[in-house]
Every structure is written in C-alpha cells, then in structure tokens.
Design a protein around this motif. Structure first.
Motif, short mmCIF file in Angstrom:
data_model
loop_
_atom_site.label_atom_id
_atom_site.label_comp_id
_atom_site.label_asym_id
_atom_site.label_seq_id
_atom_site.Cartn_x
_atom_site.Cartn_y
_atom_site.Cartn_z
N GLN A 109 18.04 76.46 -104.43
CA GLN A 109 18.13 77.30 -103.24
C GLN A 109 17.02 76.95 -102.25
N ALA A 110 15.85 76.67 -102.76
CA ALA A 110 14.73 76.30 -101.89
C ALA A 110 15.07 75.04 -101.10
N ARG A 111 15.68 74.06 -101.78
CA ARG A 111 16.08 72.84 -101.07
C ARG A 111 17.20 73.13 -100.08
N GLU A 112 18.14 73.98 -100.48
CA GLU A 112 19.28 74.29 -99.61
C GLU A 112 18.83 74.96 -98.31
N PHE A 113 17.85 75.81 -98.42
CA PHE A 113 17.37 76.56 -97.26
C PHE A 113 16.01 76.07 -96.76
N ALA A 114 15.69 74.84 -97.05
CA ALA A 114 14.37 74.28 -96.71
C ALA A 114 14.04 74.42 -95.22
N ASP A 115 15.00 74.16 -94.36
CA ASP A 115 14.74 74.25 -92.91
C ASP A 115 14.37 75.68 -92.51
N ILE A 116 15.10 76.64 -93.03
CA ILE A 116 14.83 78.05 -92.71
C ILE A 116 13.49 78.48 -93.28
N ILE A 117 13.21 78.07 -94.51
CA ILE A 117 11.95 78.44 -95.16
C ILE A 117 10.78 77.82 -94.41
N GLN A 118 10.91 76.57 -94.02
CA GLN A 118 9.85 75.91 -93.27
C GLN A 118 9.60 76.66 -91.95
N LYS A 119 10.66 77.04 -91.25
CA LYS A 119 10.52 77.78 -90.00
C LYS A 119 9.84 79.13 -90.25
N ASP A 120 10.20 79.79 -91.36
CA ASP A 120 9.57 81.07 -91.70
C ASP A 120 8.06 80.90 -91.91
N PHE A 121 7.66 79.82 -92.57
CA PHE A 121 6.23 79.56 -92.78
C PHE A 121 5.52 79.28 -91.46
N GLU A 122 6.14 78.50 -90.59
CA GLU A 122 5.54 78.20 -89.30
C GLU A 122 5.40 79.47 -88.45
N THR A 123 6.42 80.31 -88.50
CA THR A 123 6.38 81.58 -87.79
C THR A 123 5.28 82.46 -88.35
N TYR A 124 5.17 82.52 -89.67
CA TYR A 124 4.13 83.32 -90.31
C TYR A 124 2.74 82.86 -89.87
N ILE A 125 2.51 81.56 -89.87
CA ILE A 125 1.20 81.02 -89.50
C ILE A 125 0.86 81.39 -88.06
N ALA A 126 1.82 81.29 -87.16
CA ALA A 126 1.57 81.66 -85.77
C ALA A 126 1.31 83.16 -85.65
N GLU A 127 2.09 83.96 -86.36
CA GLU A 127 1.93 85.42 -86.28
C GLU A 127 0.63 85.89 -86.94
N ILE A 128 0.22 85.25 -88.04
CA ILE A 128 -1.01 85.68 -88.71
C ILE A 128 -2.22 85.36 -87.82
N GLN A 129 -2.13 84.29 -87.05
CA GLN A 129 -3.21 83.97 -86.12
C GLN A 129 -3.29 85.05 -85.03
N ARG A 130 -2.14 85.49 -84.52
CA ARG A 130 -2.13 86.58 -83.53
C ARG A 130 -2.65 87.87 -84.16
N TYR A 131 -2.31 88.10 -85.42
CA TYR A 131 -2.78 89.28 -86.14
C TYR A 131 -4.31 89.27 -86.25
N PHE A 132 -4.88 88.12 -86.60
CA PHE A 132 -6.34 88.02 -86.69
C PHE A 132 -7.00 88.28 -85.34
N LEU A 133 -6.40 87.76 -84.26
CA LEU A 133 -6.94 88.02 -82.91
C LEU A 133 -6.86 89.50 -82.58
#
Length: 72
Positions: free
Chosen positions: A17-41
C-alpha cells in the motif's frame, strides 16, 4: 492567536500500500514539513506576544500596588 500543529502524515504499515500510494504519501510529508515550519513561526510569534503582554501586565500591577500604597 491559536497555533495548531498539523496532523502527522499517515504511512500504511503494508509496504504494498505504501508503494501504491507513494505519490500521495510523499505529498503529505512535504505538506507536513511546510505546515510544521509555519506552526513553529506561529509559536515564536505567540511567545513574543505573550512575553510583551506579561511585561505590560507586570508594569500595570506595579502601578496598581503603588496606587494602593499612596491611598494609605
């Protein structure tokens, strides 16, 4: 101001499943990283605001105590 932490990305425990949804999971991680940076600010801004407010309240309390001692 309210700072809300972003939700953690979900990664399926099933490797297929991780391989099947790799693109979505990768986007979720990228979104999380951007949002956590805004959260820290946001937290930094809120800390600065609260610190300034605490200083103002402390000064106000000092003036209040002075006014009480003058009335006696």
């Amino acid at each position: 101001m309210t700072c809300l932490a972003p939700p953690r990305p979900f990664v399926p425990s099933d490797p297929a499943q991780a391989r099947e949804f790799a693109d979505i999971i990768q986007k979720d991680f990228e979104t999380y990283i951007a949002e956590i940076q805004r959260y820290f600010l946001c937290l930094d801004d809120e800390r600065a605001r609260a610190f300034t407010e605490a200083q103002e309240v402390s000064q106000e309390y000092g003036r209040f105590l002075e006014s009480l001692s003058k009335d006696r």
